[in-house]
Write an enzyme that holds these catalytic residues in place. Sequence first.
Site, mmCIF file in Angstrom:
data_model
loop_
_atom_site.group_PDB
_atom_site.id
_atom_site.type_symbol
_atom_site.label_atom_id
_atom_site.label_comp_id
_atom_site.label_asym_id
_atom_site.label_seq_id
_atom_site.Cartn_x
_atom_site.Cartn_y
_atom_site.Cartn_z
ATOM 1 N N LYS A 1 -6.174 7.180 9.012
ATOM 2 C CA LYS A 1 -5.291 6.026 8.901
ATOM 3 C C LYS A 1 -5.882 5.090 7.841
ATOM 4 O O LYS A 1 -7.100 4.927 7.764
ATOM 5 C CB LYS A 1 -5.309 5.342 10.273
ATOM 6 N N HIS B 1 0.862 -1.180 0.000
ATOM 7 C CA HIS B 1 0.000 0.000 0.000
ATOM 8 C C HIS B 1 0.902 1.235 0.000
ATOM 9 O O HIS B 1 2.129 1.121 0.065
ATOM 10 C CB HIS B 1 -0.979 -0.005 1.171
ATOM 11 N N CYS C 1 -0.653 -8.574 20.553
ATOM 12 C CA CYS C 1 -1.357 -8.074 19.358
ATOM 13 C C CYS C 1 -0.801 -8.809 18.156
ATOM 14 O O CYS C 1 0.400 -8.745 17.880
ATOM 15 C CB CYS C 1 -1.162 -6.569 19.171
HETATM 16 N N1 MSP Z 1 7.549 -6.847 8.993
HETATM 17 C C1 MSP Z 1 7.689 -5.719 9.835
HETATM 18 C C2 MSP Z 1 9.040 -5.064 9.681
HETATM 19 C C3 MSP Z 1 10.193 -5.958 9.969
HETATM 20 S S1 MSP Z 1 11.704 -5.134 9.756
HETATM 21 C C4 MSP Z 1 12.820 -6.201 10.350
HETATM 22 C C5 MSP Z 1 6.606 -4.693 9.505
HETATM 23 N N2 MSP Z 1 6.018 -4.777 8.323
HETATM 24 S S2 MSP Z 1 4.880 -3.765 7.797
HETATM 25 O O1 MSP Z 1 4.507 -4.255 6.506
HETATM 26 O O2 MSP Z 1 3.846 -3.622 8.771
HETATM 27 O O3 MSP Z 1 5.592 -2.382 7.665
HETATM 28 C C6 MSP Z 1 6.697 -2.219 6.802
HETATM 29 C C7 MSP Z 1 7.157 -0.776 6.793
HETATM 30 O O4 MSP Z 1 6.116 0.034 6.260
HETATM 31 C C8 MSP Z 1 7.455 -0.226 8.190
HETATM 32 O O5 MSP Z 1 8.577 0.628 8.153
HETATM 33 C C9 MSP Z 1 6.221 0.565 8.516
HETATM 34 O O6 MSP Z 1 6.424 1.614 9.417
HETATM 35 C C10 MSP Z 1 5.888 1.098 7.141
HETATM 36 N N3 MSP Z 1 4.493 1.512 7.060
HETATM 37 C C11 MSP Z 1 3.384 0.742 7.198
HETATM 38 N N4 MSP Z 1 2.303 1.556 7.096
HETATM 39 C C12 MSP Z 1 2.704 2.827 6.888
HETATM 40 C C13 MSP Z 1 2.071 4.050 6.640
HETATM 41 N N5 MSP Z 1 0.759 4.187 6.618
HETATM 42 N N6 MSP Z 1 2.865 5.121 6.380
HETATM 43 C C14 MSP Z 1 4.235 5.040 6.325
HETATM 44 N N7 MSP Z 1 4.847 3.908 6.585
HETATM 45 C C15 MSP Z 1 4.112 2.816 6.935
HETATM 46 O O7 MSP Z 1 6.367 -3.821 10.335
#
Ligand code: MSP
Length: 523
Positions: free
Chosen positions: A296, A19, A125
């Site tokens: 969000k 996304h 969670c």
């Molecule tokens: N799998 C873990 C990360 C493991 S790193 C060893 C994870 N995955 S995630 O898919 O939830 O998020 C991946 C990255 O995308 C993270 O840096 C997270 O902060 C970022 N984001 C997820 N949603 C986001 C937004 N809405 N905006 C900006 N960044 C976001 O966490």
Amino acid sequence: MSKKLYITTAIPYVNAKPHVGHVMDYLIADIWARYQKQMGHEVRFQVGTDEHGNKIAAKARDVGQNLQVFVDENYAEFKKFVDSMNISYTDFIRTTDPKHQAAVQYIWQQLTPYIYKGTYEGWYCEGCESFVTDKEAAATNGVCPDHGKSYQRLSEENYYFKASEFSGKVREAIEAHKLKIVPEFRQKEFLNLIKDGMPDVSISRPKKSLSWGVPVPGDDTQVMYVWLDALANYITVLGYPEDAAWKDYWPADVQVVGKDIMRFHAGLWPAMLVGLGLPLPKVLLVHGHVTVGGAKMSKTMGNVVDPVEIINKFGAEALRYYFSRHVSTTEDSDFNWRKFEDAYNNELANDLGNLVSRTANMVTRYQAGVVGEIQKAEHDMFAYNEAMRELRFSDAIDDAWVLVQGANQFIDRVKPWEIAKSAADDPEEKEHLDEVLAHVVGSLLQAASMLYPFLPATSEKITDMFGTGVIKPAEGVLFPKTKLETAEAQPAPVAEPVVEAVAPAPEPEPVQPEPPVSDVAAG
Ligand code: MSP
């Protein structure tokens, strides 16, 4: 002197397609990597996918797919997405890769002196794949603020990692900026979170509740906690422990993560590294979150924006532009289609596209395409370089835009088309015109170089067009103006954009004035 540098990105869970929030890690790291390469350094740049854990297993079950097939499909979506963004990564790691899994088991064994068995009872969670303290759960009425789901009460026998033992070392490193957390307010936030020390961390789950993960060495009833496995990727991707080349790149110069996962990267990961006797990364760059239409993103809200849709409609460069300039590197920022479309038309098409096009047109008409002696760029690079060094990328691209707008204003003020009228019979006026256009071309080339980390393809096009001093007619149009038919509809439009007035390559005759016209040609 050329240095070997290393930058990493958080590896997203493959429980769904990418996304728009996922743009940030890749883009920020790519801007940094390209800038460092421009400075003559060698950059190793990791991206990857986090493919284990309950969240993914549960999702595959929900959609009735075989787990491996499910993760393979979503991995492919991420890979395609990263490639389509033109990210200059050097390594793509998947945590289901057997080599990574073997290295994680090795890491577990190295950490054995700090691992013990115990029974854990607490709030979990699944969205975060993590336990929270009773205090945190109570503060949010038992519901995870990031995922909107109630915490589960879990009581299980797990292995623990004595992160508490490393609290002092981690705190000292952060305070002394040996591990620098950027921005400063995030550093304060984290230090406050661990002011009473870091708790020990449960690093395994009984196989009955989690079977999709790396097996714990020597205990086939337990599977490793997904965060231990995922964090390890930053070194396993370099070949740790077997391939000694990892030493050339570790410690990482910058690790890029979103604010929601700072605590894992500032706490558990450094603790693991201290336990392994490895140095800590130098900088943890924590970016904010992207919201959509002020909220969000969530499936239930129906406001999830697919970045591939943006690329298909406007192109990768436009996506990179918006997220570099209009999404702050470190604060939360909002995306909406109307703002995106305005930025595209007003800034990319009008400011930059038009500057390229009118400059090419003028050099073609007045000088038969020959620029002459390109004037040395004049824009003071101090603010730009400082912003780049301090990882304030949105400020750096703002500064590049000052140059783009300045060049447009210069043209409007000097009016080369007026000078051209008398240049035919007056050698002094001809010289003046040459100088004016050489100055504009110099500015454009400097802007192209400053924009390279952000808009690499556009930068290369501009350099190709003007760099030799003889204008090379470019193919196609640089940022043709487009319009979303349903720009009012928020947050996501359904209509295809309409491409307006795609003008052909510059015509040498007749000479026309060059005010800031709205249609964009050439480039
Ligand atoms: N799998 C873990 C990360 C493991 S790193 C060893 C994870 N995955 S995630 O898919 O939830 O998020 C991946 C990255 O995308 C993270 O840096 C997270 O902060 C970022 N984001 C997820 N949603 C986001 C937004 N809405 N905006 C900006 N960044 C976001 O966490």
